[in-house]
Design an enzyme around this catalytic site. Structure first.
Site, short mmCIF file in Angstrom:
data_model
loop_
_atom_site.label_atom_id
_atom_site.label_comp_id
_atom_site.label_asym_id
_atom_site.label_seq_id
_atom_site.Cartn_x
_atom_site.Cartn_y
_atom_site.Cartn_z
N PHE A 1 0.85 -1.19 0.00
CA PHE A 1 0.00 0.00 0.00
C PHE A 1 0.88 1.24 0.00
CE2 PHE A 1 -2.36 3.32 2.37
CZ PHE A 1 -3.45 3.44 1.54
N GLY A 2 0.69 2.08 -1.01
CA GLY A 2 1.43 3.33 -1.10
C GLY A 2 0.53 4.51 -0.79
N TYR A 3 1.01 5.40 0.06
CA TYR A 3 0.24 6.61 0.41
C TYR A 3 1.07 7.87 0.24
CZ TYR A 3 2.88 6.34 4.72
OH TYR A 3 3.92 6.30 5.63
N GLY A 4 2.35 7.72 -0.12
CA GLY A 4 3.24 8.86 -0.32
C GLY A 4 3.83 8.78 -1.71
N SER A 5 5.14 8.78 -1.79
CA SER A 5 5.76 8.77 -3.13
C SER A 5 5.46 7.49 -3.90
CB SER A 5 7.27 8.96 -3.01
OG SER A 5 7.83 7.93 -2.24
N GLU B 1 13.62 3.26 2.07
CA GLU B 1 12.94 3.97 3.15
C GLU B 1 13.65 3.80 4.48
OE1 GLU B 1 11.03 5.94 2.03
OE2 GLU B 1 10.45 5.06 0.11
#
Ligand code: BEZ
Length: 185
Positions: free
Chosen positions: A8-12, A87
């Site tokens: 799940f991606g919520y930023g870059s 990250e």
């Protein structure tokens, strides 16, 4: 480990996943809000002048919209290892249930990254004006911090997501650009 894996991606990761995926779907998680509370010393800032990037903070009634990526079982461990390296500035793996846009369950468990208050780059809350000032002044090896915010806001809009924290920050940055621009007499 075996079986299908979702990230799940919520930023870059919303606009730059940088890994091969089989399928991509809009998704949301419950109980978390996106906040520009994490310092970036390796992507959108430098150690002496950290930028601000998003992390997730617990908020019981909240939803955070992003993109879910299904990756091949055979490659998941390598992708996870690459993401851990990308990250490494304070984020740790976390797992959450992923929901489809219509509310159904997409995956019982998806991998995501959270920077919690105990990491050395954590900056925590600040007013949106203060965050905007810091973002305007910051850039790092991955580009300017302003670009990060604008791309995130544009990507969320393309998903029909509403995120006041992101959009209010975007508005401040765009207003600041207009005020700083040349005016016709
Ligand atoms: C993301 O785009 O989901 C992401 C945010 C912070 C760290 C790593 C990935």
């Amino acid at each position: 480990m075996s079986g299908e894996a979702w990230i799940f991606g919520y930023g870059s990761l919303v606009w730059r996943p940088a890994f091969a995926f089989e399928e991509r779907q809009p998704a949301y998680i419950e109980g978390w809000s996106r906040r520009f509370w994490q310092g970036s010393t390796d992507h959108r800032g430098v150690p002496d002048a950290p930028g601000r990037v998003v992390t997730l903070v617990r908020q019981p009634a909240a939803r955070c919209v992003g993109l879910a990526y299904r990756v091949e079982p055979e490659t998941r461990e390598r992708i996870f290892a690459d993401l851990d390296a990308r990250e490494r500035g304070g984020y740790a793996q976390h797992r959450e249930r992923l929901h489809r846009a219509d509310g159904g369950i997409l995956a019982a468990e998806g991998l995501l990254y959270v920077a919690t208050a105990d990491n050395p780059n954590y900056l925590g809350p600040a007013s949106l004006d203060a965050i905007a000032s810091q973002v305007r002044a910051s850039s790092g090896p991955s580009g300017s911090n302003v670009e990060y915010v604008l791309r995130l806001a544009e990507s969320l809009r393309a998903l029909d997501a509403v995120d006041d924290h992101v959009f209010e920050l975007e508005r401040r940055l765009r207003d600041g650009r207009k005020r700083g621009g040349k005016r016709c007499a």
